[in-house]
Design a protein around this motif. Structure first.
Motif, PDB file in Angstrom:
ATOM      1  N   ILE A 102      40.533  37.279  49.699  1.00 47.52           N
ATOM      2  CA  ILE A 102      41.784  37.623  49.000  1.00 47.52           C
ATOM      3  C   ILE A 102      42.853  36.603  49.407  1.00 47.52           C
ATOM      4  O   ILE A 102      42.983  36.266  50.593  1.00 47.52           O
ATOM      5  CB  ILE A 102      42.237  39.049  49.381  1.00 47.52           C
ATOM      6  CG1 ILE A 102      41.124  40.060  49.059  1.00 47.52           C
ATOM      7  CG2 ILE A 102      43.546  39.416  48.666  1.00 47.52           C
ATOM      8  CD1 ILE A 102      41.397  41.472  49.538  1.00 47.52           C
ATOM      9  N   PRO A 155      47.925  34.102  44.886  1.00 48.13           N
ATOM     10  CA  PRO A 155      47.403  33.265  43.806  1.00 48.13           C
ATOM     11  C   PRO A 155      47.818  31.796  43.901  1.00 48.13           C
ATOM     12  O   PRO A 155      47.031  30.904  43.557  1.00 48.13           O
ATOM     13  CB  PRO A 155      47.956  33.902  42.530  1.00 48.13           C
ATOM     14  CG  PRO A 155      48.843  35.008  42.941  1.00 48.13           C
ATOM     15  CD  PRO A 155      48.656  35.288  44.394  1.00 48.13           C
ATOM     16  N   ASN A 182      30.205  42.688  43.463  1.00 51.36           N
ATOM     17  CA  ASN A 182      30.975  42.722  42.211  1.00 51.36           C
ATOM     18  C   ASN A 182      31.726  44.030  41.994  1.00 51.36           C
ATOM     19  O   ASN A 182      32.914  44.008  41.628  1.00 51.36           O
ATOM     20  CB  ASN A 182      30.094  42.371  41.011  1.00 51.36           C
ATOM     21  CG  ASN A 182      29.896  40.870  40.912  1.00 51.36           C
ATOM     22  OD1 ASN A 182      30.766  40.091  41.317  1.00 51.36           O
ATOM     23  ND2 ASN A 182      28.746  40.457  40.424  1.00 51.36           N
ATOM     24  N   LYS A 195      34.704  44.007  44.320  1.00 53.83           N
ATOM     25  CA  LYS A 195      35.664  42.974  43.894  1.00 53.83           C
ATOM     26  C   LYS A 195      36.511  43.521  42.725  1.00 53.83           C
ATOM     27  O   LYS A 195      37.744  43.387  42.716  1.00 53.83           O
ATOM     28  CB  LYS A 195      34.898  41.723  43.442  1.00 53.83           C
ATOM     29  CG  LYS A 195      35.782  40.619  42.894  1.00 53.83           C
ATOM     30  CD  LYS A 195      34.953  39.420  42.453  1.00 53.83           C
ATOM     31  CE  LYS A 195      34.242  39.695  41.144  1.00 53.83           C
ATOM     32  NZ  LYS A 195      33.472  38.556  40.667  1.00 53.83           N
ATOM     33  N   GLU A 196      35.834  44.164  41.778  1.00 57.03           N
ATOM     34  CA  GLU A 196      36.553  44.706  40.615  1.00 57.03           C
ATOM     35  C   GLU A 196      37.508  45.817  41.048  1.00 57.03           C
ATOM     36  O   GLU A 196      38.619  45.938  40.505  1.00 57.03           O
ATOM     37  CB  GLU A 196      35.559  45.227  39.558  1.00 57.03           C
ATOM     38  CG  GLU A 196      34.735  44.140  38.884  1.00 57.03           C
ATOM     39  CD  GLU A 196      35.573  42.982  38.321  1.00 57.03           C
ATOM     40  OE1 GLU A 196      36.685  43.232  37.817  1.00 57.03           O
ATOM     41  OE2 GLU A 196      35.130  41.822  38.440  1.00 57.03           O
ATOM     42  N   ARG A 244      40.478  44.162  42.519  1.00 55.98           N
ATOM     43  CA  ARG A 244      41.270  43.526  41.458  1.00 55.98           C
ATOM     44  C   ARG A 244      42.099  44.571  40.712  1.00 55.98           C
ATOM     45  O   ARG A 244      43.234  44.323  40.316  1.00 55.98           O
ATOM     46  CB  ARG A 244      40.372  42.778  40.476  1.00 55.98           C
ATOM     47  CG  ARG A 244      39.937  41.434  41.010  1.00 55.98           C
ATOM     48  CD  ARG A 244      39.042  40.707  40.025  1.00 55.98           C
ATOM     49  NE  ARG A 244      38.657  39.403  40.540  1.00 55.98           N
ATOM     50  CZ  ARG A 244      37.751  38.614  40.001  1.00 55.98           C
ATOM     51  NH1 ARG A 244      37.089  39.004  38.918  1.00 55.98           N
ATOM     52  NH2 ARG A 244      37.475  37.438  40.534  1.00 55.98           N
ATOM     53  N   TYR A 254      44.919  45.543  43.211  1.00 55.08           N
ATOM     54  CA  TYR A 254      45.881  44.483  43.596  1.00 55.08           C
ATOM     55  C   TYR A 254      45.854  43.359  42.562  1.00 55.08           C
ATOM     56  O   TYR A 254      45.380  42.246  42.818  1.00 55.08           O
ATOM     57  CB  TYR A 254      45.518  43.938  44.995  1.00 55.08           C
ATOM     58  CG  TYR A 254      45.452  45.044  46.020  1.00 55.08           C
ATOM     59  CD1 TYR A 254      46.628  45.615  46.525  1.00 55.08           C
ATOM     60  CD2 TYR A 254      44.228  45.549  46.452  1.00 55.08           C
ATOM     61  CE1 TYR A 254      46.556  46.667  47.435  1.00 55.08           C
ATOM     62  CE2 TYR A 254      44.155  46.594  47.347  1.00 55.08           C
ATOM     63  CZ  TYR A 254      45.321  47.155  47.838  1.00 55.08           C
ATOM     64  OH  TYR A 254      45.258  48.186  48.717  1.00 55.08           O
ATOM     65  N   PRO A 255      46.401  43.660  41.402  1.00 52.90           N
ATOM     66  CA  PRO A 255      46.310  42.669  40.321  1.00 52.90           C
ATOM     67  C   PRO A 255      47.120  41.396  40.578  1.00 52.90           C
ATOM     68  O   PRO A 255      46.878  40.381  39.938  1.00 52.90           O
ATOM     69  CB  PRO A 255      46.860  43.429  39.103  1.00 52.90           C
ATOM     70  CG  PRO A 255      47.649  44.557  39.651  1.00 52.90           C
ATOM     71  CD  PRO A 255      47.075  44.901  40.978  1.00 52.90           C
ATOM     72  N   THR A 299      44.801  37.016  44.168  1.00 54.34           N
ATOM     73  CA  THR A 299      43.555  36.396  43.696  1.00 54.34           C
ATOM     74  C   THR A 299      42.422  36.917  44.573  1.00 54.34           C
ATOM     75  O   THR A 299      42.440  36.725  45.795  1.00 54.34           O
ATOM     76  CB  THR A 299      43.650  34.864  43.791  1.00 54.34           C
ATOM     77  OG1 THR A 299      44.712  34.443  42.952  1.00 54.34           O
ATOM     78  CG2 THR A 299      42.358  34.204  43.331  1.00 54.34           C
ATOM     79  N   ILE A 300      41.484  37.576  43.915  1.00 55.96           N
ATOM     80  CA  ILE A 300      40.358  38.181  44.653  1.00 55.96           C
ATOM     81  C   ILE A 300      39.070  37.574  44.097  1.00 55.96           C
ATOM     82  O   ILE A 300      38.787  37.695  42.899  1.00 55.96           O
ATOM     83  CB  ILE A 300      40.375  39.714  44.493  1.00 55.96           C
ATOM     84  CG1 ILE A 300      41.667  40.236  45.133  1.00 55.96           C
ATOM     85  CG2 ILE A 300      39.145  40.350  45.134  1.00 55.96           C
ATOM     86  CD1 ILE A 300      42.081  41.598  44.678  1.00 55.96           C
ATOM     87  N   ARG A 301      38.339  36.890  44.944  1.00 60.96           N
ATOM     88  CA  ARG A 301      37.156  36.163  44.454  1.00 60.96           C
ATOM     89  C   ARG A 301      35.918  36.492  45.294  1.00 60.96           C
ATOM     90  O   ARG A 301      36.024  36.720  46.496  1.00 60.96           O
ATOM     91  CB  ARG A 301      37.400  34.643  44.525  1.00 60.96           C
ATOM     92  CG  ARG A 301      38.555  34.176  43.663  1.00 60.96           C
ATOM     93  CD  ARG A 301      38.791  32.691  43.840  1.00 60.96           C
ATOM     94  NE  ARG A 301      38.998  32.342  45.236  1.00 60.96           N
ATOM     95  CZ  ARG A 301      38.948  31.106  45.709  1.00 60.96           C
ATOM     96  NH1 ARG A 301      38.676  30.099  44.900  1.00 60.96           N
ATOM     97  NH2 ARG A 301      39.149  30.876  46.984  1.00 60.96           N
TER      98      ARG A 301
END
Lengths: 404, 229
Positions: free
Chosen positions: A59, A62, A229, A232-233, A236, A239-240, A243-245
């Motif tokens: 995290i 961005p 996944n 991660k979703e 996301r 916490y919009p 950046t969460i990858r």
């Protein structure tokens, strides 16, 4: 009766059938062994990247990713940490500061990535602490301990307790520098990684940057890959603004390597199947030409074309069905054996390290792949039998019964 | 009653650029229960004639009727079925399936005819006993002599209860004693069971036993005689 004739025909020329079965078995074995090695290599590379540096999910602010400016902190890190801690799919997580800077000793200076880490929680995410080959992991040095790699230590000509200086920009763009003393020297399987990564206690960096509690990165390790996944979703969604990858988004080249490996395996298996196909065509063609008189008789007395065709195809399938399981079994045991004991590739150690894996490679293969290879062999056998079977159909019975 | 009727059969091959007239207007009737030898020198058209009568080759012109069926009108698949159910073949080189036993070699014809196991078993035994191989049923061809193999081939030819048997040089690979023995078996089957046999042959022993001798030369019938045997 067709089954009976086909089955017995397989054993008519034991040597020839044995050669075909052996080549089928060897082809499958070789294919599986290479697949197992490739998958093992790739899995290890991904695993090593995840456990050394990436973790499963990261995290960031961005803008931190595009600018790499130390001023882009994660603002609500405490809330996020609490949320992460509640999830039962999380094996561990840690906070980090990530700064580009310089490391210098009296021998010279090099550009590096400085990671400010929480030494204890970092242990739950990466295996840095297991890679220490000299000194200790953030111990025995009271003030500003640092952990650097063996390669960097050689370049800087430093050893345990030597002093080095880390220099980087603060939030305002001013240069700050701190003297750190080497607590531990690590070595991972990736020389490229070792060349550029140094680790310090997050609080020491925060002090230099003038703000305790500020972090750039949260790294999360999950209990299994399948959970990546969905979690991660979930993050996301919550916490919009951050950046969460996942690991494959952070390091897409790992994903590409996966795809590349998949394609290479496919090509390799294709070549094996092609070689197999030509072997089968050759053998079955010989069998058909040798049995001209017999086939001519069968067609003369009233065996229809479909039955003649089926007889040749079934005979080929029998060959594949006997060679195939043998190859699958050999392949399975080979992969299992080297999956446990590993293959020592230290002869190409340098290359392996730059590829990001250790010198011992453990073969690995999903169970479904065995079935896929088995099915491919059967399909290859059926396709390979079509031409010899077609040749049989093209025989003129009146001429074939008199063939010498 | 006529079982085979050929009408003005011709067969022209093109060998490279040269036309070869293998059959040149052959008209012949073969009645039920005949024991006929088609003889003639090499290249006279014997084998071509047998191939066409057996539905293994097509004439260039003319017709072949087996019973009420003009086989020259049949499509490929129909012809295969017709051969299976109406014609028995005995070949010079026996042509047994080496991986099957004597019993299985005879039985597989009936399997293709989808006959029941009971019917197959009794017919196979009956035939192998008739050709003197009742005690050799489970032997494979390689375990049998040439004469025994040809006897299995005769039994196989009869398995489908054909209208007639075409035998192409059946004694050519056999010694005299074995050939005579085989001919006796076929003659008995002809006499006792009324099976029609047509041979193509050079063998004087066959010619001596045939009741009708058709001689071909250059694709034409040059003589057609009956003899008392």
């Amino acid at each position: 009766m067709i089954l009976k004739i086909s089955w017995r025909n397989v054993w008519r020329n034991k040597l020839r059938s044995g050669v075909v079965m052996t080549s089928i078995a060897l082809g499958i074995w070789a294919g599986l062994a290479v697949m197992g090695l490739s998958v093992g290599l790739n899995d290890q590379r991904i695993d090593s990247s995840i456990k050394n540096t990436l973790s499963h999910i990261q995290i960031h602010h961005p803008e931190f990713l595009s600018d790499n400016n130390v001023a882009f902190y994660i603002e609500n890190s405490k809330d996020i940490s609490e949320f992460i801690a509640q999830s039962n799919t999380v094996a561990g997580f840690t906070n980090r500061m990530k700064i580009n800077g310089m490391v210098a000793s009296s021998a010279g200076g090099y550009g590096v990535n400085i990671s400010g880490i929480q030494p204890e929680s970092e242990k739950t995410v990466t295996e840095l602490y297991t890679k220490i080959i000299d000194g200790k992991y953030f111990q025995d040095i009271k003030r500003n301990p640092v952990v650097i790699s063996q390669r960097l230590a050689k370049k800087l000509k430093v050893k345990i307790r030597s002093k080095i200086v880390l220099t980087f920009q603060n939030d305002n763009g001013d240069i700050v520098a701190g003297a750190f003393r080497i607590a531990g020297i690590y070595k991972t399987v990736s020389s490229r990684y070792d060349d550029v990564n140094v680790f310090v206690d997050i609080e020491d960096v925060q002090k230099l940057l003038g703000g305790l509690g500020k972090i750039h990165e949260i790294a999360i390790l999950l209990t299994n890959m399948d959970a990546v996944n969905p979690f991660k979703e979930e993050l996301r969604g919550n916490y919009p603004d951050l950046t969460i990858r996942s690991w494959d988004e952070i390091s897409p080249e790992l994903g590409y390597a996966n795809e590349l490996m998949g394609t290479a395996i496919l090509i390799f298996i294709g070549i094996i199947m092609l070689a197999l196909a030509f072997g089968i065509i050759n053998t079955m063609l010989m069998a058909v030409l040798e049995r001209k008189r017999e086939l001519g008789m069968l067609m003369s007395v009233g065996m229809n074309r479909l039955k003649v065709f089926t007889m040749i195809v079934v005979e080929t399938i029998f060959l594949a069905l006997m060679g195939g399981p043998l190859g699958l079994a050999f392949g399975y045991f080979t992969i299992q054996y080297f999956g446990t004991n590993g293959i020592d590739l230290s002869i190409v150690g340098e290359g392996m390290e730059s590829f990001g894996v250790g010198m011992i490679v453990y073969t690995s293969m999903e169970a479904a792949k065995y079935a896929e290879v088995g099915i491919m062999v059967i399909i290859t056998a059926i396709l390979s039998s079509i031409y010899p079977a077609y040749k049989a159909l093209k025989l003129n019975p009146a001429e074939a019964v008199r063939a010498i | 009653m006529s079982i085979i009727k050929t009408q003005d059969l011709t067969k022209i091959y093109v060998d490279h650029t040269v036309e070869v007239h293998a059959l040149n207007g052959v008209t012949l009737d073969v009645a039920e229960r005949e024991f006929t030898a088609v003889v003639g020198p090499s290249g006279s058209g014997k084998t071509t004639f047998l191939n066409i009568v057996g539905g293994l080759d097509n004439p260039s012109s003319g017709t072949v009727s087996i019973g009420d069926t003009d086989i020259t009108d049949l499509k490929d698949n129909e012809l295969i079925d017709f051969r299976l159910n109406n014609i028995g073949f005995v070949f010079q080189a026996y042509n047994l399936i080496p991986v099957l036993t004597a019993k299985e070699n005879v039985e597989f014809i009936m399997l293709m005819q989808k006959k029941s196991k009971k019917e197959r078993d009794s017919r196979v035994e009956e035939l192998l006993v008739a050709v003197g191989l009742g005690d050799q049923m489970n032997k494979k061809p390689r375990e049998m002599s040439g004469g025994q193999q040809q006897r299995v081939a005769v039994a196989r030819a009869l398995a489908s209860k054909p209208k007639f048997v075409l035998a192409d040089e059946p004694t050519a690979n056999l010694d005299s004693k074995t050939a005579i023995n085989l001919l006796e078996i076929m003659a008995n089957l002809n006499k006792e069971e009324g099976i029609t046999f047509i041979f193509s042959t050079h063998d004087q022993k066959v010619i001596d036993r045939a009741r009708r001798i058709v001689t071909l030369e250059d694709g034409k019938i040059v003589s057609d005689v009956e003899q008392n045997v």
